[in-house]
Design an enzyme around this catalytic site. Structure first.
Site, PDB file in Angstrom:
ATOM      1  N   ASN A 251      28.137  16.999  -6.119  1.00 30.26           N
ATOM      2  CA  ASN A 251      26.699  16.810  -5.927  1.00 30.26           C
ATOM      3  C   ASN A 251      26.040  18.154  -5.681  1.00 30.26           C
ATOM      4  O   ASN A 251      26.676  19.080  -5.183  1.00 30.26           O
ATOM      5  CB  ASN A 251      26.461  15.905  -4.707  1.00 30.26           C
ATOM      6  CG  ASN A 251      26.726  14.455  -5.027  1.00 30.26           C
ATOM      7  OD1 ASN A 251      26.309  13.957  -6.044  1.00 30.26           O
ATOM      8  ND2 ASN A 251      27.439  13.782  -4.137  1.00 30.26           N
TER       9      ASN A 251
ATOM     10  N   ASN B   4      29.680   6.748  -4.392  1.00 28.28           N
ATOM     11  CA  ASN B   4      28.878   7.203  -3.264  1.00 28.28           C
ATOM     12  C   ASN B   4      29.513   6.755  -1.954  1.00 28.28           C
ATOM     13  O   ASN B   4      29.896   5.592  -1.805  1.00 28.28           O
ATOM     14  CB  ASN B   4      27.455   6.635  -3.387  1.00 28.28           C
ATOM     15  CG  ASN B   4      26.474   7.362  -2.505  1.00 28.28           C
ATOM     16  OD1 ASN B   4      26.682   7.511  -1.311  1.00 28.28           O
ATOM     17  ND2 ASN B   4      25.384   7.824  -3.096  1.00 28.28           N
TER      18      ASN B   4
ATOM     19  N   ALA C 154      36.567  17.598   0.490  1.00 29.66           N
ATOM     20  CA  ALA C 154      36.543  16.331  -0.244  1.00 29.66           C
ATOM     21  C   ALA C 154      37.803  16.156  -1.082  1.00 29.66           C
ATOM     22  O   ALA C 154      38.422  15.090  -1.075  1.00 29.66           O
ATOM     23  CB  ALA C 154      35.297  16.255  -1.120  1.00 29.66           C
TER      24      ALA C 154
ATOM     25  N   ALA D   1      39.653  21.813  -4.382  1.00 35.99           N
ATOM     26  CA  ALA D   1      40.563  21.428  -3.291  1.00 35.99           C
ATOM     27  C   ALA D   1      39.988  21.778  -1.934  1.00 35.99           C
ATOM     28  O   ALA D   1      40.681  22.280  -1.049  1.00 35.99           O
ATOM     29  CB  ALA D   1      41.927  22.103  -3.494  1.00 35.99           C
TER      30      ALA D   1
ATOM     31  N   TYR E 278      18.414  10.363  -0.527  1.00 39.13           N
ATOM     32  CA  TYR E 278      19.748  10.943  -0.401  1.00 39.13           C
ATOM     33  C   TYR E 278      19.972  11.862  -1.604  1.00 39.13           C
ATOM     34  O   TYR E 278      19.034  12.443  -2.126  1.00 39.13           O
ATOM     35  CB  TYR E 278      20.788   9.819  -0.275  1.00 39.13           C
ATOM     36  CG  TYR E 278      22.149  10.296   0.142  1.00 39.13           C
ATOM     37  CD1 TYR E 278      22.304  11.168   1.219  1.00 39.13           C
ATOM     38  CD2 TYR E 278      23.289   9.895  -0.534  1.00 39.13           C
ATOM     39  CE1 TYR E 278      23.548  11.618   1.599  1.00 39.13           C
ATOM     40  CE2 TYR E 278      24.541  10.338  -0.152  1.00 39.13           C
ATOM     41  CZ  TYR E 278      24.663  11.209   0.914  1.00 39.13           C
ATOM     42  OH  TYR E 278      25.897  11.671   1.276  1.00 39.13           O
TER      43      TYR E 278
ATOM     44  N   GLU F 275      29.997  15.311   9.845  1.00 36.45           N
ATOM     45  CA  GLU F 275      29.400  15.384   8.506  1.00 36.45           C
ATOM     46  C   GLU F 275      29.201  16.831   8.069  1.00 36.45           C
ATOM     47  O   GLU F 275      28.615  17.647   8.794  1.00 36.45           O
ATOM     48  CB  GLU F 275      28.043  14.675   8.502  1.00 36.45           C
ATOM     49  CG  GLU F 275      27.342  14.628   7.169  1.00 36.45           C
ATOM     50  CD  GLU F 275      28.039  13.722   6.156  1.00 36.45           C
ATOM     51  OE1 GLU F 275      28.005  14.061   4.961  1.00 36.45           O
ATOM     52  OE2 GLU F 275      28.590  12.691   6.576  1.00 36.45           O
ATOM     53  N   ASP F 276      29.696  17.151   6.872  1.00 33.80           N
ATOM     54  CA  ASP F 276      29.409  18.422   6.196  1.00 33.80           C
ATOM     55  C   ASP F 276      29.792  19.667   7.000  1.00 33.80           C
ATOM     56  O   ASP F 276      29.070  20.668   7.004  1.00 33.80           O
ATOM     57  CB  ASP F 276      27.937  18.488   5.768  1.00 33.80           C
ATOM     58  CG  ASP F 276      27.672  17.601   4.552  1.00 33.80           C
ATOM     59  OD1 ASP F 276      28.643  17.159   3.922  1.00 33.80           O
ATOM     60  OD2 ASP F 276      26.499  17.340   4.237  1.00 33.80           O
TER      61      ASP F 276
ATOM     62  N   ARG G 199       0.831  -1.199   0.000  1.00 29.57           N
ATOM     63  CA  ARG G 199       0.000   0.000   0.000  1.00 29.57           C
ATOM     64  C   ARG G 199       0.872   1.258   0.000  1.00 29.57           C
ATOM     65  O   ARG G 199       0.619   2.206  -0.747  1.00 29.57           O
ATOM     66  CB  ARG G 199      -0.922   0.012   1.215  1.00 29.57           C
ATOM     67  CG  ARG G 199      -1.783   1.290   1.310  1.00 29.57           C
ATOM     68  CD  ARG G 199      -2.596   1.367   2.585  1.00 29.57           C
ATOM     69  NE  ARG G 199      -3.593   0.321   2.631  1.00 29.57           N
ATOM     70  CZ  ARG G 199      -3.533  -0.728   3.447  1.00 29.57           C
ATOM     71  NH1 ARG G 199      -2.527  -0.856   4.294  1.00 29.57           N
ATOM     72  NH2 ARG G 199      -4.474  -1.642   3.426  1.00 29.57           N
TER      73      ARG G 199
ATOM     74  N   ASP H  59      33.310  13.306   4.971  1.00 26.66           N
ATOM     75  CA  ASP H  59      33.697  14.098   3.805  1.00 26.66           C
ATOM     76  C   ASP H  59      35.189  14.005   3.530  1.00 26.66           C
ATOM     77  O   ASP H  59      35.621  14.126   2.384  1.00 26.66           O
ATOM     78  CB  ASP H  59      33.303  15.561   4.016  1.00 26.66           C
ATOM     79  CG  ASP H  59      31.842  15.693   4.383  1.00 26.66           C
ATOM     80  OD1 ASP H  59      31.000  15.441   3.518  1.00 26.66           O
ATOM     81  OD2 ASP H  59      31.551  16.010   5.548  1.00 26.66           O
TER      82      ASP H  59
ATOM     83  N   LYS I 150      21.932  10.557   6.870  1.00 26.71           N
ATOM     84  CA  LYS I 150      23.046   9.636   7.091  1.00 26.71           C
ATOM     85  C   LYS I 150      22.672   8.560   8.102  1.00 26.71           C
ATOM     86  O   LYS I 150      23.105   7.400   7.982  1.00 26.71           O
ATOM     87  CB  LYS I 150      24.273  10.413   7.575  1.00 26.71           C
ATOM     88  CG  LYS I 150      24.877  11.327   6.521  1.00 26.71           C
ATOM     89  CD  LYS I 150      25.626  10.526   5.451  1.00 26.71           C
ATOM     90  CE  LYS I 150      26.361  11.442   4.493  1.00 26.71           C
ATOM     91  NZ  LYS I 150      27.253  10.733   3.570  1.00 26.71           N
TER      92      LYS I 150
END
Length: 571
Positions: free
Chosen positions: A417, A457, A308, A305, A105, A248-249, A60, A272, A177
């Site tokens: 991304n 990824n 990442a 640069a 994501y 993260e980030d 459903r 990263d 994440k």
């Protein structure tokens, strides 16, 4: 120390009843409650008569999902389902993971985070404000004891998924994440804490938006910022000493700096820096195997640069050092290009500590336009061109053709991304190189000329790193553990068996991949002495052979299934 498995198979203790129970996503199962459960918990009159299976409910939910045409609408539907029925949410995603991956994501999650304050329905995660550092410990303590929490994902929202500073929207990436930790690696969602550090934002559009939900001032930096982060990390160490902390980030000025500060003090890693570096290096090793050469022969241009890009450079360097390649030889094979062009030694004062080791010698570039990627490619004749710039179409046809003149099979990885920020599309790359290029991208693309395109990824590595570190109770995440991940990922690449196959596995196989990655982490941690668990309950040793350890790892992975409910008194 014994290990508490992540996957519990027995009854689930429930202290709630009646309508209250139906509003708690961990316990709510809607029409999936058995008649005995409906009577026991006083919810008979709140539900339709039909008794349905999880499979019925998933069908459903999938029909409802498919009725929505825009990815952002589908993302919103899934988030709504998550706060209604957690088991059904994860079961739906697990059954349709490859189809829904780009919705939960990148690239759709980027749009959802940009719209976080306007799409807001219900808070999820732990929100910590720099205005109230005194609340950090109590806010974290509300999530449980040290035996309840295995994994903590934290972001300050400065550099999110190629869309930059999103302030309080940081909670969106921490939640995404955390979801992937469960989907990919089977970490129990109840044992993860997504955290947003709200230190302000420099995003003028957010500051001007009356609906914005975060602090309305420019980003705090310097000593006050560092003290806030330190207070948070110290609270994590105190309350959850066995948990893994995932950064993260964070922005360029903080990501590596914070990693360097805290990596020696607890089990932590930065996705990263280390995650991006590890998955890219895994794809590069797979490409090098296709070429029939070795990593020390490859000339790399890294275009972009930031966190990442320098993370990828460092992973390449660390790998080659472990292979016995002299440091200077490695540096001589890696060039970084950023907004000013090729990074040069004369720019030293404006370079970050992470960029400085790779700066080129000015005298070698006399008379060459170092702001032109084409001129740089023409001089270096690189084997590999890696994009982390978020500068769309930067890998022009001229650049790609120039590269293809000098190497038989160019390695081209446009990794920025979301998709609209890619330096080139796979179609453009393959057309410019007569189909010879070895390609991996940062977001999913449809096959080109019958070739499946590898998706570079981070989900191929960080969930396995996290799961393995949790299971062995690692006190640190070491370079050797990351290297073990890289080698295992490269060995799992389809191209290892067919040179025309992708350089990375398929997202559809992510749980198996994560289990194998986690096994490599556990065995390396045991070898390094960083694992804090030698024996399981009843004195059984953690298996030291790969297949035996893999079986043990898989047995710990959480599955989205309705467990029997056992009524207990509220504390």
């Amino acid at each position: 120390m014994t290990n508490t498995p992540l996957a519990f198979n027995g009854p689930l203790d429930c202290p709630y009843e009646g309508q209250e129970m139906l509003y708690i996503p961990r316990f709510n199962r809607g029409t999936g409650f058995t008649m005995a459960e409906r009577q026991e918990f006083g919810i008979v009159g709140y539900l339709p008569a039909a008794l349905q299976t999880l499979e019925n409910q998933t069908e459903r939910a999938y029909d409802q999902y498919c009725s929505l045409k825009r990815p952002l609408e589908q993302n919103t539907f899934l988030m709504s389902l998550k706060v209604q029925n957690e088991i059904l949410y994860f079961r739906l995603l697990q059954d349709h993971l490859k189809e829904m991956f780009s919705v939960i994501y990148t690239p759709t999650e980027s749009e959802a985070i940009e719209q976080y304050s306007r799409l807001f329905r219900r808070p999820e995660g732990c929100f910590l404000s720099i205005n109230h550092p005194e609340n950090i410990e109590n806010s974290l303590r509300a999530w449980g004891t040290e035996r309840d929490i295995d994994y903590i994902i934290v972001s300050d929202g400065e550099e999110i998924l190629g869309i930059g500073d999103q302030g309080a929207g940081a909670i969106g990436i921490s939640n995404a994440k955390a979801v992937l930790m469960t989907l990919c690696a089977g970490v129990n969602p109840e044992r993860c804490i997504p955290v947003a550090l709200d230190v302000g934002t420099n995003n003028e559009a957010l500051l001007a938006d009356e609906l914005y939900l975060g602090n309305r001032f420019s980003r705090v930096r310097g000593e006050r910022y560092d003290a806030f982060v330190a207070k948070f990390v110290n609270a994590v160490k105190k309350l959850f000493p066995r948990a893994v902390l995932h950064f993260e980030d964070f922005g360029l000025s903080n990501a590596r700096r914070l990693l360097d500060i805290y990596r020696p003090k607890l089990a932590c890693f930065n996705d990263d820096v280390q995650g991006t570096g590890a998955v890219t290096l895994g794809a590069l090793l797979a490409a090098v195997k296709v070429l029939g050469t070795s990593m020390d022969k490859i000339r790399f241009i890294i275009f972009g640069a930031g966190t990442a890009g320098t993370g990828i450079a460092d992973q390449i360097k660390a790998y080659l050092i472990a292979e016995g390649v002299p440091d200077q030889q490695i540096i001589d094979h890696i060039w970084l290009v950023d907004k000013p062009g090729l990074l040069m030694k004369s720019m030293s004062d404006s370079l970050t500590p992470a960029q400085r080791p790779y700066a080129a010698t000015d005298a070698e570039w006399d008379g060459i336009d170092t702001t032109s990627l084409l001129a740089i490619v023409r001089k270096i004749k690189p084997n590999a061109l890696i994009g982390c710039s978020t500068k769309p179409k930067a890998f022009t046809q001229d650049v790609l053709r120039e590269m293809a003149k000098h190497v038989d099979r160019p390695i081209v990885f446009p990794l920025s991304n979301p998709t609209r920020l890619h330096e080139a599309t796979p179609t453009e790359i393959l057309e410019a190189t007569d189909g010879r290029a070895l390609v991996a991208t940062g977001s999913p693309f449809e096959p080109v000329q019958g070739r499946v395109i590898a998706e570079n990824n981070n989900c191929f590595v960080y969930p396995g790193i996290g799961l393995g570190s949790i299971l062995c109770r690692a006190d640190h995440v070491t370079d050797k553990m990351i290297a073990a991940v890289v080698n295992k990922l490269a060995a799992l690449a389809p191209s290892a068996r067919d040179p025309d196959a992708p350089l990375l596995p398929d997202v559809a196989d992510i749980r198996e991949i994560s289990a194998q990655i986690a096994t490599a982490v556990v065995l390396q941690a045991l070898e390094d002495g960083t694992a804090q668990i030698e024996k399981l309950e009843k004195g059984v040793r953690v298996p030291r052979d790969f297949e035996g350890c893999l079986t043990w790892v898989k047995a710990q992975m959480w599955e989205p299934l309705y467990r029997p409910l056992r009524r207990v008194a509220q504390v």
